[in-house]
Design a protein around this motif. Structure first.
Motif, PDB file in Angstrom:
ATOM      1  N   PRO A   1      13.634  12.335   0.795  1.00 39.52           N
ATOM      2  CA  PRO A   1      14.703  11.288   1.218  1.00 39.52           C
ATOM      3  C   PRO A   1      14.557  10.485   2.563  1.00 39.52           C
ATOM      4  N   GLY A   2      14.650   9.302   2.593  1.00 41.50           N
ATOM      5  CA  GLY A   2      14.377   8.456   3.876  1.00 41.50           C
ATOM      6  C   GLY A   2      13.129   7.643   3.764  1.00 41.50           C
ATOM      7  N   ASP A   3      12.060   8.082   3.086  1.00 47.40           N
ATOM      8  CA  ASP A   3      10.915   7.631   2.996  1.00 47.40           C
ATOM      9  C   ASP A   3      10.943   6.178   2.419  1.00 47.40           C
ATOM     10  N   THR A   4      10.041   5.295   2.882  1.00 47.41           N
ATOM     11  CA  THR A   4      10.092   3.775   2.376  1.00 47.41           C
ATOM     12  C   THR A   4       9.405   3.696   1.265  1.00 47.41           C
ATOM     13  N   ILE A   5       9.636   2.771   0.362  1.00 45.17           N
ATOM     14  CA  ILE A   5       8.891   2.368  -0.706  1.00 45.17           C
ATOM     15  C   ILE A   5       8.846   0.780  -0.745  1.00 45.17           C
ATOM     16  N   ALA A   6       8.007   0.116  -0.820  1.00 45.87           N
ATOM     17  CA  ALA A   6       7.796  -1.399  -1.003  1.00 45.87           C
ATOM     18  C   ALA A   6       7.743  -1.939  -2.321  1.00 45.87           C
TER      19      ALA A   6
ATOM     20  N   GLN B   1       2.219  -3.088   7.217  1.00 45.49           N
ATOM     21  CA  GLN B   1       1.724  -2.251   8.341  1.00 45.49           C
ATOM     22  C   GLN B   1       2.891  -1.907   9.282  1.00 45.49           C
ATOM     23  N   LYS B   2       3.992  -2.687   9.168  1.00 41.52           N
ATOM     24  CA  LYS B   2       5.180  -2.563   9.969  1.00 41.52           C
ATOM     25  C   LYS B   2       6.093  -1.464   9.306  1.00 41.52           C
ATOM     26  N   GLU B   3       6.269  -1.829   7.964  1.00 45.54           N
ATOM     27  CA  GLU B   3       7.242  -0.791   7.409  1.00 45.54           C
ATOM     28  C   GLU B   3       6.702   0.621   6.968  1.00 45.54           C
ATOM     29  N   LYS B   4       5.315   0.579   6.858  1.00 41.54           N
ATOM     30  CA  LYS B   4       4.684   1.806   6.589  1.00 41.54           C
ATOM     31  C   LYS B   4       5.467   2.795   5.316  1.00 41.54           C
ATOM     32  N   PRO B   5       5.176   1.945   4.176  1.00 43.82           N
ATOM     33  CA  PRO B   5       5.745   2.657   3.022  1.00 43.82           C
ATOM     34  C   PRO B   5       5.010   3.560   2.551  1.00 43.82           C
TER      35      PRO B   5
END
Ligand code: PMP
Length: 355
Positions: A99-104, A145-149
């Protein structure tokens, strides 16, 4: 009361809208217009007659994986099979996301990545494609590179735009991001461009495919994943043990034995796609996007009226609520008769505008 108990992730969720079975010309779900050949049906029925329905299916899909391996050239250790590729999208998210990890995801795209990602507690970062649904690669990579999904979903060809990233673009994304890159090739057979050749060099690559489109097996729900053996090992821990039923496995095995029919049909759809694109491009008041898939995205100020008139004529296409797809409809490339009917109604609407 139920509202108070439901997960916070689900309460605001719109969900994926699947239309009920349509009576008429179904150009709304990107299926092929033909049922299985009688030869393949007979082979499936022979298997069914011998099937022991009291027994669980093969959890490892051994025979089917061998057949998929023959078709894709990927070793069985790099294959997982799912109850449609829909299920595999969920399983990939369950396998990698805390939970909280980023997906793009890019927008527009297949909405299930965002829906399932949200349910899994992911933060969904969306990259808007440009007005004509192209991607500025350098900008996209800079954002990644900024969002680090943890996971990047690339739909290739993209549903619903029909557009594609070239292999060199996918490779750049694989090189320049630390996460897993999921390339959804549900429509691969209509584009013939695949990232399979990149699998041996990039262990962070996952490819998703399906039997629902070119193979005409949507009713039985079979999809598959190609990836490194280490990824497949984790996927196998997460997926339901008996996720692909025996009927579905048998049918997919038999469909793969009759590739000549599949290829012939793909050729027909591709040539119909080109024919319909050329016809639509001649119409004023409508923009038809180039597609490498089995559907076309159309933009017109009269899209809503077209949708309604088509429905009245018994022709079902896909409309959208996504703001980026304002004034757009997506039409599946069907048989030549179906495509002609679609074209006639669309043209009638535009002719009525006194152009
Ligand atoms: N990915 C994409 C891009 C799709 O369009 C679809 C079906 N509409 C799927 C995955 C899911 O396909 P299935 O579950 O039938 O394999």
């Amino acid at each position: 009361m139920i509202d108070k108990l439901v997960s916070k992730r689900v309460i605001g969720l719109e969900g994926y809208k699947a239309e009920a079975d349509v009576q008429g010309i179904a150009l709304d779900k990107n299926e092929i217009p033909w049922s299985l050949s009688s030869k393949v049906k007979e082979a499936i029925f022979r298997r069914l007659r011998a099937m022991e329905f009291n027994r669980y299916p093969d959890s490892g899909c051994t025979e089917l994986k061998a057949a998929i391996s023959g078709y894709t050239g990927v070793d069985a250790s790099g294959i997982a099979v799912g109850n449609g590729s829909d299920e595999l999208i969920t399983v990939v998210l369950q396998t990698f996301i805390n939970p909280g990890d980023t997906i793009a995801v890019h927008n527009p795209s297949f909405s299930v990545y965002k829906i399932d990602g949200t349910v899994c507690g992911a933060r969904v970062w969306e990259y808007d494609l440009d007005k004509n649904f192209g991607m500025k690669l350098e900008e996209f990579i800079g954002c990644l590179q900024k969002e680090k999904p943890k996971l990047v979903f690339l739909c290739n060809p993209n549903n619903p735009t029909g557009s594609m990233l070239e292999l060199s673009d996918i490779e750049q994304i694989l090189i320049k991001t630390d996460g897993i890159v999921v390339v959804d090739e549900a429509y691969f057979e209509f584009s013939e461009l695949t990232a399979v050749g990149l699998l041996s060099d990039y262990e962070n690559l996952i490819i998703l495919r399906t039997f629902s489109k070119a193979f005409g097996l949507a009713a039985l729900r079979v999809g598959y994943m190609l990836a490194s053996a280490s990824i497949i090992g984790f996927i196998d821990r997460v997926r339901a043990t008996y996720n692909v039923n025996a009927f579905a496995q048998a049918a997919a095995i038999e469909v793969l034995k009759d590739l000549d029919t599949v290829m012939e049909r793909i050729e027909i759809i591709r040539s119909e796609r080109e024919r319909l694109t050329a016809l639509l491009k001649k119409l004023e008041g409508l923009q038809c996007f180039e597609s490498r898939s089995n559907f076309l995205l159309i933009r017109s100020a009269y899209a809503d009226e077209m949708y309604k008139k088509l429905q009245e004529a018994g022709v079902y296409v896909r409309g959208f609520s996504n703001a980026m797809l304002k004034d757009c409809i997506r039409v599946t490339v069907g048989s030549s008769v179906e495509n002609d009917r679609f074209y006639e109604v669309a043209k009638e609407v535009l002719d009525g505008k006194g152009r």
